[in-house]
Each structure stands twice: as C-alpha cells, then as structure tokens.
Design a protein around this motif. Structure first.
Motif, short mmCIF file in Angstrom:
data_model
loop_
_atom_site.label_atom_id
_atom_site.label_comp_id
_atom_site.label_asym_id
_atom_site.label_seq_id
_atom_site.Cartn_x
_atom_site.Cartn_y
_atom_site.Cartn_z
N HIS A 9 42.00 8.90 -7.56
CA HIS A 9 41.96 10.17 -6.73
C HIS A 9 41.88 10.25 -5.05
O HIS A 9 40.92 9.67 -4.57
CB HIS A 9 40.94 11.10 -7.59
N HIS A 17 39.17 18.98 -2.68
CA HIS A 17 39.03 19.14 -3.50
C HIS A 17 37.74 19.97 -3.81
O HIS A 17 37.66 21.33 -3.57
CB HIS A 17 38.74 18.73 -4.92
N TYR A 76 46.51 20.82 0.72
CA TYR A 76 45.59 19.93 -0.47
C TYR A 76 47.74 19.67 -1.16
O TYR A 76 48.40 19.17 -1.60
CB TYR A 76 45.32 20.91 -1.26
N ARG A 85 52.49 12.98 -4.94
CA ARG A 85 51.54 13.09 -6.28
C ARG A 85 52.45 13.97 -7.07
O ARG A 85 51.73 14.48 -8.65
CB ARG A 85 50.46 13.13 -5.27
N TYR A 118 46.43 13.47 -16.66
CA TYR A 118 46.42 14.12 -17.31
C TYR A 118 46.82 14.88 -17.84
O TYR A 118 47.47 14.39 -17.99
CB TYR A 118 45.91 15.36 -15.80
N GLN A 122 45.58 19.47 -19.87
CA GLN A 122 45.01 19.74 -17.33
C GLN A 122 45.43 19.81 -17.62
O GLN A 122 45.66 20.82 -15.94
CB GLN A 122 44.24 18.33 -17.24
N HIS A 180 36.65 24.83 -16.80
CA HIS A 180 36.46 23.21 -15.98
C HIS A 180 35.11 22.74 -15.85
O HIS A 180 35.41 21.50 -15.62
CB HIS A 180 37.18 23.93 -14.72
C1 HEM Z 1 31.27 23.00 -9.39
C2 HEM Z 1 32.37 23.01 -9.65
C3 HEM Z 1 34.06 22.45 -9.58
C4 HEM Z 1 33.45 20.55 -10.37
C5 HEM Z 1 32.40 19.71 -10.78
C6 HEM Z 1 34.84 20.02 -10.27
C7 HEM Z 1 35.64 19.08 -10.69
C8 HEM Z 1 36.75 18.01 -10.70
C9 HEM Z 1 36.49 16.92 -11.01
C10 HEM Z 1 35.83 16.24 -11.63
C11 HEM Z 1 38.31 17.09 -11.58
C12 HEM Z 1 39.30 15.88 -12.04
C13 HEM Z 1 39.52 15.73 -13.44
C14 HEM Z 1 39.54 14.30 -13.44
O1 HEM Z 1 39.96 13.68 -13.21
O2 HEM Z 1 40.28 14.84 -15.41
C15 HEM Z 1 38.73 18.53 -11.25
C16 HEM Z 1 40.39 18.60 -11.00
C17 HEM Z 1 40.65 19.37 -10.23
N1 HEM Z 1 40.04 20.48 -9.83
FE1 HEM Z 1 38.26 20.77 -9.91
N2 HEM Z 1 35.56 21.19 -10.00
C18 HEM Z 1 35.00 22.32 -9.43
C19 HEM Z 1 35.99 23.35 -8.98
C20 HEM Z 1 36.74 23.60 -8.78
C21 HEM Z 1 37.44 24.93 -8.54
C22 HEM Z 1 36.67 26.25 -8.10
C23 HEM Z 1 38.79 24.47 -8.87
C24 HEM Z 1 39.38 25.67 -8.08
C25 HEM Z 1 39.97 26.97 -7.93
C26 HEM Z 1 39.22 23.44 -9.27
C27 HEM Z 1 40.33 23.00 -9.62
C28 HEM Z 1 40.12 21.86 -9.81
C29 HEM Z 1 42.06 21.44 -9.49
C30 HEM Z 1 43.51 22.04 -9.04
C31 HEM Z 1 41.79 19.60 -10.16
C32 HEM Z 1 43.10 19.13 -10.55
C33 HEM Z 1 43.15 18.17 -8.95
C34 HEM Z 1 44.45 17.57 -8.54
O3 HEM Z 1 44.45 16.46 -9.35
O4 HEM Z 1 45.09 17.78 -7.72
N3 HEM Z 1 37.76 23.32 -9.47
N4 HEM Z 1 37.48 18.91 -10.67
#
Ligand code: HEM
Lengths: 198, 261
Positions: A9, A17, A76, A85, A118, A122, A180
């Motif tokens: 990342h 993020h 983003y 990406r 992913y 995912q 998530h």
């Molecule tokens: C405390 C809350 C959250 C935690 C702990 C968290 C954690 C994470 C983690 C660890 C990943 C990477 C997943 C992977 O590598 O397999 C991720 C990706 C992502 N999360 Fe979250 N997230 C949170 C809240 C949110 C919220 C509120 C949103 C959207 C409104 C969001 C949208 C996304 C998106 C779109 C990705 C993919 C990003 C990309 O690769 O471009 N997340 N999140």
C-alpha cells in the motif's frame, strides 16, 4: 524494515484511507444527529451515539467533514488512475470468481495467504463502497442545495427523495464498515499493512 | 423541534431540541454563546474515545471558520437566474406546519392599526410603511417548497410584492452587501443582496390566498424558496440595507449564515 519486502500500500493510499475513516466517522455520527431533528422513519438514533450536541453543532461537523471526504476522495481517485493502480487492483473482476470466493468464504476457506492482491469479494466490496460514497455525496448535494443543483435534484427524484437516497447510502456504508472491520480483525496482518505499507 | 409533523402524519416523539429551544428563549445572548461552546463539542466522539481529544474551544472556532467558508462557497454557487421549482395548488401541504423558536400559543399579535414597517440604512426613502400602502404595491404569488434546516419540507403558497421591486421603491443601494430584518417576536436575520434581488424572493402578505395568519408571520414574511426556513423572517418590523454583518437569531448560535438551497 526489510527492504526486500515490496510496499503493498503506497503512502498516498494509506494517508487517504485513514483520512477517509476520520471523515466518514464524523459524517455518520453527526448525520445521525441531523436525522433525529426530523426522522424519516419511525425511529430515532440515541443522541448519546451522535456527534454535535444539538442540530446546529451536528450541521457544523457535517458541513466541515464533507470537504475532507470529497477532497480526500478526489485525491485518492486521482492517484489511483494516474498510477494505473485502479485497474490493476480492482480488475479484472469476474462474476465467476466472486461466486467462487463467496462459496469459499461461507465455508470459511477463503484464502488469504497472498495479501498483496485483493480477492474477488474484496474487489467487489471496495468498488461498491466507492460508488456508494459517490451516491451519498451526490444525494447530499441535493439535500444541501436543491435549487442550485437542479439537474441532480431531478436525478434523485426530488428533494424529499434525495433524503431517502442519502439515508440508505449511509446505511449501506455502515453495513460495509461493519463487515470490513470484522474482516480486518480476522486477518490483522492487513491492518499492519494499511499502517506501515507492507 | 416545535413542529407539527403534518407532512408525515407520524406522531413526533418528544424532542429534546424543543426543550432546548424553549430554554434558549429565557437565556441572554451571552449565555447562549456559552451554551454553543458546549453544544458544538465533540459530544459523541469523546464518548467513543473516552477522552476529550480536541480542545473544544478551538474545535468550535475551526468549525465556525469552515461555516464562514461555506457561506462564501454558497454565495459563489448561487445563480441569480436559477429558479426554485414551483408546484400546482394540488400539491400544497395541508395543514402547512407551524415552526418557530416558540410554541404556537406564543405567536405575536401585531396590531394592524399601529403597525408601520420601518426602513433604514442605505436607502433614499426611509419613510415607514403602513400596511395599506404595502398592499397597493404590485402583487404576485408563488407556490414553492419550504425546506427546513431540520430536514422536512412542505409546499405552500405565498403572495406579495417581489422584494427587488420593493427595494427599488425605497431607493435601496443595490451594491450593499446585506439586507437585515428585525421582527415582532424578537427574531432577527440577514441575507445577501443577490438573494434579496432574486426574482422569487417575495415580501409576502398572504398565505394560500388569505391574509397571512399570525402563525405564519402576520403582517409579513420574507419568502425565499432559495433559502432554508430559518432565513425566511416572519412578523417583520424593520428592514435595513447595509454593509455591516448583522447575523441572525439562529445563525449566532451556529446555524450557517447563508443557509441557501
Ligand atoms: C476503523 C475502520 C477501518 C479499518 C480498520 C480499515 C482497514 C482497512 C484495511 C486493513 C484495508 C486493506 C485491506 C487489505 O489489504 O486486504 C482497507 C482497505 C480499504 N478500506 Fe478500510 N478500514 C476502515 C474503514 C474504512 C471506511 C470507513 C471505508 C470507506 C468508507 C474504507 C474503505 C476501504 C477501501 C475502499 C479499501 C481499499 C483501498 C484500496 O486498495 O484502494 N475503510 N481498510
């Protein structure tokens, strides 16, 4: 730090993020308070879990955090497209793989040995939430300025309907966050990666 | 808040905000500002984290700054030629909801005989207007959607004189920034000149073809379908054109000043 482990990342992704998380949390909690001022449905949200103290305070939070959400979201998406990406990470997305992963997930056998990619579920979930946030922003624009954004108002089916779209967009977002966060808790290494990059 | 939720026909649960609203009335302005100090706080957020993460006063200052920025953005977005949608008579919300910072039984009774609309500020003709005189101005009417900051909306029919016509009549300096209003119920608010000159901004004396009833703002209400309800003053007693920012009853407590839709 092991230099031979490639960054999964990039920094801009991690920053956007976590800024997004801040914006979304503020928007949802203050949004609940605003909802309570004139509930669309026969329930209210307990004031104790809302942000802002009263309608005026909640509106201040909401209309400040919306800028963070939108500006951060645009950054983003811009980085995602400029670096190519977006296509690499989220596509191809094949219905057959989604179904396959769904079956595997239900059996508790969804593989997560390779965290640099992913899985299909995912991909679908992240694409869904990106579109959902866009819908929330567009319906929000109608609720905020229904006269100025007249074409959007028509698209959303009028002012009152835009409120309903905005509400269900929020509900879907909350559902996404719950799933998530559970998934992240199940595979904590992904959390470390979203903080450190690798 | 103090709303007969006639639109939805649903029974409104007792709203804490209504109590808060009532409490405001008894409070002097300085106490109200202090109240905002606590009201605009992190509330739920500090509850979530179990601690006060941000200095509340500076958080509130920042939020108010963003709100001023949002005023500017809205002024910039405002298209003086863009019209709010109008509706057929059949779509009028009946009964139209009453809404104020006090209960319906506390609506001010304005005495027609003594009433005079005071005019001040950057205008060439400062004479006070009797109602008969105002009624003789060219009248028009309009069915538009009233949108409340709380989120509900209702369609109503207001009639009166186009406000830009009235401003011309009193020789207002159209280059002034603000038009401010004082009301018989001690309400006050102010608007930007572009909205004051918008073709749908009316100084209204009637509601649904009848003389404006007390509960809807007798003797007059400034009706702007391009602004939220709290920006539409009722029971107006004084209109002042000027460059000094005068805020408003709710605006001074944290509602956004532009309040446009
Ligand atoms: C405390 C809350 C959250 C935690 C702990 C968290 C954690 C994470 C983690 C660890 C990943 C990477 C997943 C992977 O590598 O397999 C991720 C990706 C992502 N999360 Fe979250 N997230 C949170 C809240 C949110 C919220 C509120 C949103 C959207 C409104 C969001 C949208 C996304 C998106 C779109 C990705 C993919 C990003 C990309 O690769 O471009 N997340 N999140």
């Amino acid at each position: 730090m092991t230099p031979n482990v490639a960054t999964v990342h990039p920094g801009w992704l991690r920053i956007t993020h976590w800024l997004n998380v801040i914006a979304v949390v503020i928007l949802i909690l203050s949004g609940w308070r605003i909802y309570n001022a004139s509930p669309i449905f026969a329930f209210r949200i307990p004031d104790s879990v809302t942000l802002g103290g009263w309608l005026g305070g909640a509106l201040l939070w909401h209309f400040a955090a919306m800028w963070l959400l939108v500006v951060n979201g645009v950054i983003y998406m811009a980085f995602n497209f400029a670096t190519g990406r977006f296509g690499r990470k989220f596509f191809p997305l094949r219905p057959r793989e989604v179904i396959g992963d769904m079956v595997a997930a239900l059996k508790g056998k969804l593989a997560h040995d390779d965290l640099t990619h992913y899985n299909a579920l995912q991909k679908l979930a992240y694409l869904f939430v990106i579109v959902d946030v866009a819908v929330i922003v567009l319906s929000g624009l109608v609720v905020w300025k229904s006269v100025q954004f007249s074409w959007l108002r028509v698209l959303m089916g009028g002012f009152d309907n835009a409120r309903i779209v905005h509400f269900f967009g929020m509900a879907a977002l909350v559902a996404f966050i719950v799933v998530h966060v559970i998934m992240v808790a199940l595979v904590p290494k992904t959390f470390v990666m979203m903080v450190r990059g690798k | 808040m103090k709303k007969r939720n006639a639109i939805s026909g649903r029974i409104q649960l007792l709203d804490k905000d209504a109590i808060v609203k009532d409490a405001f009335k008894a409070m002097p302005a300085s106490a109200r500002r202090l109240f905002l100090g606590r009201a605009a706080t992190l509330g739920g957020l500090s509850m979530l984290t179990g601690c006060t993460v941000v200095d509340e006063e500076s958080a509130e200052k920042l939020l108010m700054k963003v709100s001023r920025f949002n005023d500017k953005v809205q002024g910039w977005l405002f298209d003086p030629n863009k019209l709010a949608p109008t509706y057929p008579e059949s779509m009028i919300t009946r009964p139209f909801p009453f809404n104020a910072f006090y209960g319906e039984d506390e609506v001010p009774e304005v005495d027609t005989a003594d009433y005079k609309l005071a005019i001040g500020g950057m205008v060439s003709d400062k004479h006070a207007w009797a109602l008969d005189e105002l009624y003789k101005l060219p009248q028009t009417s309009q069915i538009t959607r009233h949108i409340c900051v709380e989120g509900w909306s209702a369609v109503g029919k207001w009639g009166g004189v186009t406000f830009s016509t009235f401003l011309k009549r009193i020789g207002a300096d159209m280059s002034a920034k603000y038009v401010s209003f004082k009301c018989a119920d001690d309400y006050y608010t102010s608007i930007d000149m572009p909205t004051a000159l918008h073709p749908q901004t009316l100084l209204t004396f009637t509601y649904d073809g009848q003389t404006l009833p007390a509960k809807y703002g007798f003797p007059m209400k400034l009706r702007m379908p391009t602004k939220l309800g709290y920006k539409n003053p009722k029971h107006i007693t004084e209109i002042v054109v000027g460059n000094a920012y005068t805020g408003g009853y709710w605006e001074d407590q944290g509602y956004n000043w532009f309040g446009g839709s």
